[in-house]
Design an enzyme around this catalytic site. Structure first.
Site, PDB file in Angstrom:
ATOM      1  CG  HIS A 143     -10.586  15.217   0.930  1.00 31.72           C
ATOM      2  ND1 HIS A 143      -9.264  15.299   0.629  1.00 31.72           N
ATOM      3  CD2 HIS A 143     -10.731  15.264   2.348  1.00 31.72           C
ATOM      4  CE1 HIS A 143      -8.565  15.162   1.793  1.00 31.72           C
ATOM      5  NE2 HIS A 143      -9.490  15.219   2.867  1.00 31.72           N
TER       6      HIS A 143
ATOM      7  CB  CYS B 141     -10.481  13.475   5.363  1.00 30.51           C
ATOM      8  SG  CYS B 141     -11.129  14.945   5.979  1.00 30.51           S
TER       9      CYS B 141
END
Length: 180
Positions: free
Chosen positions: A143, A155
């Protein structure tokens, strides 16, 4: 690019931790090197729910969400527009652990409609998807990064301009290989 056995192409993207700062790294595709944010727990070969680590290993890009269709260039990855009631279950004991859920949801979850814009582009990586193992980590996404590449919860995150540059080259055959 490498050739796959079935004749398709495979894009391998390497991600490595930045020396001296394990919560930041470099994303490398051929001769392109981009700065990225990683988990606040660095890179771990033994990923566990809530440890804040980015998992060590290879993860295929599966699909993603966009806040608005016009914000980014097209990609051959399947995308849909994110909705205000989209969530992702992060409760290891729940039957929908590490899956998309509709909000409100009774078990612990992450709201995917974020006010900070980090999920204006959010791509699901195949960490702990099939098979799912309780407690081995959920919501491992690719992301957008916070200013200054502040750490993620596990992430991999890029600044908006770098994601926009990379997105047209991503496909369901793209594999992100996280290495130390």
């Amino acid at each position: 690019m490498n050739k796959m056995a079935n004749g398709g192409t495979l894009r391998l993207i390497d991600v490595r931790a930045r020396p001296g700062n394990p919560a930041q790294g470099f994303l490398i595709l051929h001769n392109l090197v981009l700065r990225c944010a990683l988990g606040k727990g660095g890179i771990s070969a033994f990923k566990r729910e809530g440890d804040g680590a980015t998992p060590l290993g290879s993860m295929r890009l599966i699909y993603g969400w966009r806040r608005r269709r016009r914000d980014f260039a097209a990609s051959s990855l399947p995308f849909r527009t994110i909705r205000r009631d989209d969530g992702w279950c992060d409760a290891p004991g729940d039957r929908n652990y590490n899956r998309l859920v509709r909000l409100p949801y009774r078990a612990s979850h992450e709201n995917l409609w974020r006010q900070d814009g980090l999920y204006d582009i959010c791509i699901v990586m195949d960490w702990n998807i099939r098979p799912r193992r309780r407690g081995c980590g959920s919501a491992i996404f690719f992301h957008l990064a916070r200013p200054g590449y502040q750490p993620t919860e596990g992430c991999i995150a890029l600044k908006r301009a770098d994601m926009a540059r990379l997105l047209p080259h991503l496909s369901a055959q793209t594999i992100i290989r996280v290495r130390r």
